[in-house]
Design a protein around this motif. Structure first.
Motif, short mmCIF file in Angstrom:
data_model
loop_
_atom_site.label_atom_id
_atom_site.label_comp_id
_atom_site.label_asym_id
_atom_site.label_seq_id
_atom_site.Cartn_x
_atom_site.Cartn_y
_atom_site.Cartn_z
N HIS A 106 15.03 -62.23 -16.50
CA HIS A 106 16.40 -62.42 -16.01
C HIS A 106 16.46 -63.12 -14.66
O HIS A 106 17.55 -63.35 -14.14
CB HIS A 106 17.10 -61.07 -15.96
N GLY A 107 15.29 -63.45 -14.08
CA GLY A 107 15.28 -64.16 -12.82
C GLY A 107 14.22 -63.61 -11.88
O GLY A 107 13.55 -62.62 -12.18
N PRO A 108 14.06 -64.21 -10.72
CA PRO A 108 13.09 -63.72 -9.73
C PRO A 108 13.59 -62.46 -9.04
O PRO A 108 14.80 -62.19 -8.99
CB PRO A 108 12.98 -64.88 -8.75
N PHE A 109 12.67 -61.67 -8.52
CA PHE A 109 13.05 -60.49 -7.74
C PHE A 109 12.13 -60.38 -6.54
O PHE A 109 10.94 -60.73 -6.59
CB PHE A 109 12.99 -59.21 -8.58
N GLY A 110 12.68 -59.94 -5.43
CA GLY A 110 11.95 -59.87 -4.18
C GLY A 110 11.12 -58.61 -4.05
O GLY A 110 11.40 -57.59 -4.69
N GLY A 111 10.10 -58.68 -3.20
CA GLY A 111 9.29 -57.51 -2.88
C GLY A 111 9.81 -56.81 -1.63
O GLY A 111 10.79 -57.25 -1.01
N LEU A 112 9.14 -55.74 -1.26
CA LEU A 112 9.60 -54.93 -0.13
C LEU A 112 8.93 -55.30 1.20
O LEU A 112 9.50 -55.08 2.26
CB LEU A 112 9.34 -53.45 -0.42
N GLU A 113 7.72 -55.85 1.14
CA GLU A 113 6.97 -56.01 2.39
C GLU A 113 7.65 -56.98 3.35
O GLU A 113 7.66 -56.74 4.56
CB GLU A 113 5.54 -56.47 2.12
N HIS A 114 8.22 -58.05 2.83
CA HIS A 114 8.86 -59.02 3.73
C HIS A 114 10.04 -58.38 4.46
O HIS A 114 10.24 -58.61 5.67
CB HIS A 114 9.32 -60.24 2.95
N LEU A 115 10.83 -57.56 3.75
CA LEU A 115 11.95 -56.88 4.40
C LEU A 115 11.44 -55.88 5.44
O LEU A 115 11.99 -55.81 6.55
CB LEU A 115 12.80 -56.16 3.35
N PHE A 116 10.43 -55.12 5.11
CA PHE A 116 9.85 -54.19 6.08
C PHE A 116 9.36 -54.93 7.31
O PHE A 116 9.53 -54.48 8.45
CB PHE A 116 8.68 -53.42 5.45
N HIS A 117 8.75 -56.08 7.09
CA HIS A 117 8.20 -56.89 8.18
C HIS A 117 9.30 -57.46 9.07
O HIS A 117 9.23 -57.40 10.29
CB HIS A 117 7.38 -58.01 7.56
N THR A 118 10.33 -57.98 8.43
CA THR A 118 11.42 -58.63 9.16
C THR A 118 12.17 -57.66 10.06
O THR A 118 12.52 -58.00 11.20
CB THR A 118 12.41 -59.28 8.17
N TYR A 119 12.38 -56.44 9.57
CA TYR A 119 13.21 -55.49 10.32
C TYR A 119 12.41 -54.37 10.98
O TYR A 119 12.97 -53.44 11.55
CB TYR A 119 14.29 -54.92 9.41
N GLY A 120 11.07 -54.47 10.95
CA GLY A 120 10.24 -53.56 11.73
C GLY A 120 10.20 -52.12 11.25
O GLY A 120 10.28 -51.20 12.07
N VAL A 121 10.05 -51.91 9.94
CA VAL A 121 9.85 -50.54 9.45
C VAL A 121 8.52 -50.03 10.00
O VAL A 121 7.50 -50.69 9.91
CB VAL A 121 9.84 -50.51 7.90
N ASP A 122 8.54 -48.84 10.57
CA ASP A 122 7.33 -48.30 11.21
C ASP A 122 6.33 -47.76 10.21
O ASP A 122 5.14 -48.07 10.28
CB ASP A 122 7.72 -47.20 12.21
N VAL A 123 6.79 -46.92 9.29
CA VAL A 123 5.89 -46.28 8.33
C VAL A 123 6.55 -46.24 6.96
O VAL A 123 7.76 -45.99 6.85
CB VAL A 123 5.54 -44.83 8.75
N TYR A 124 5.76 -46.49 5.93
CA TYR A 124 6.22 -46.32 4.55
C TYR A 124 5.35 -45.27 3.87
O TYR A 124 4.13 -45.40 3.84
CB TYR A 124 6.14 -47.64 3.77
N PHE A 125 5.98 -44.22 3.34
CA PHE A 125 5.29 -43.16 2.63
C PHE A 125 5.47 -43.32 1.13
O PHE A 125 6.56 -43.65 0.66
CB PHE A 125 5.86 -41.79 3.03
#
Length: 244
Positions: A106-125
């Protein structure tokens, strides 16, 4: 922010999206439904739509959180599936899809790492794989440095510059269930199929365990992973943020 139920049809409002966020003290906490990434390129249209909705919501939420870091400095996200793995090929493949996204019918879908990187997520559990893995602050498989972060960044020995967008990843899937620990047919514990990368702080296939995250203040958090059998500390780390 709450889940966007206003965007749902009346029939769907009985089962709103399984993602949300809230501020708890110094931390902006984000809960994600990472099951929307399962099946990857073969996902159904309803799953694809749910994932796109969640990604749109997540970016708006992260943007809002990043603008409020002077009062809520830490951003922590969690979901069921992990973005990094070294245990086996199946989990490594799943982690890559969550990290980078892909293409569905149905089309392309984005991953999470780029968003975490762009907005500075500290920790992902995460959990999902029944082992413990602790990855340092990384982006795109590289340790967080001034080059990978885009700004000066410290790990354990120096305060992290405000806004440095590298994320630490903790897979705490070793609490114990009928699948734990993974075992070979002969009964021995199945170890990690891949070498431990330089950016992985610690990993363990056994024994079972649990962790404590302590947010001391606006600049310091500590993590401890415990051995559930002995009660001893298996792994620990101090996370620091610079002055805002």
């Amino acid at each position: 922010m709450p889940t966007p139920t206003s965007l749902l049809t009346s029939a769907a409002k009985d089962a709103p999206p399984m993602f949300w966020s809230m501020d708890i003290g110094f931390v902006h906490v984000i809960s994600l439904n990472t099951d929307t990434y399962l099946l990857g390129s073969t996902m159904a249209s309803t799953q694809y739509d749910a994932l796109q909705q969640q990604l749109q919501w997540l970016e708006a939420d992260l943007k809002s959180a990043a603008q409020r870091r002077h009062t809520v400095p830490w951003i922590i996200a969690f979901g069921h599936e992990m973005l990094y793995s070294t245990h086996d090929s199946g989990h490594v493949s799943q982690a890559s899809i969550l990290r980078n996204g892909g293409n569905a019918t149905h089309g392309p879908f984005g991953g999470l790492e780029h968003l975490f990187h762009t907005y500075g997520v500290d920790v992902y559990f995460a959990g999902h794989e029944h082992v413990y893995e602790h990855f340092d602050r990384i982006y795109d498989g590289q340790t967080c440095t001034s080059a990978t972060a885009g700004t000066a960044c410290g790990m354990n020995t120096s305060a992290r510059a405000d806004g440095c967008p590298c994320t630490a990843h903790l897979v705490v899937g070793n609490a114990g269930n009928r699948e734990f620990p993974y075992r070979y047919p002969n009964g021995t514990v199945e170890g990690f199929a891949y070498p431990q990368p330089t950016y992985e702080h610690f990993r363990s296939a056994s024994p079972s365990g649990f962790g404590f995250l302590t947010v001391h203040n606006a600049t310091t958090m500590t993590w401890q992973q415990m051995n559930a059998v002995s009660g001893q500390v298996l792994d620990s780390h101090v996370y620091l943020r610079g002055p805002l």
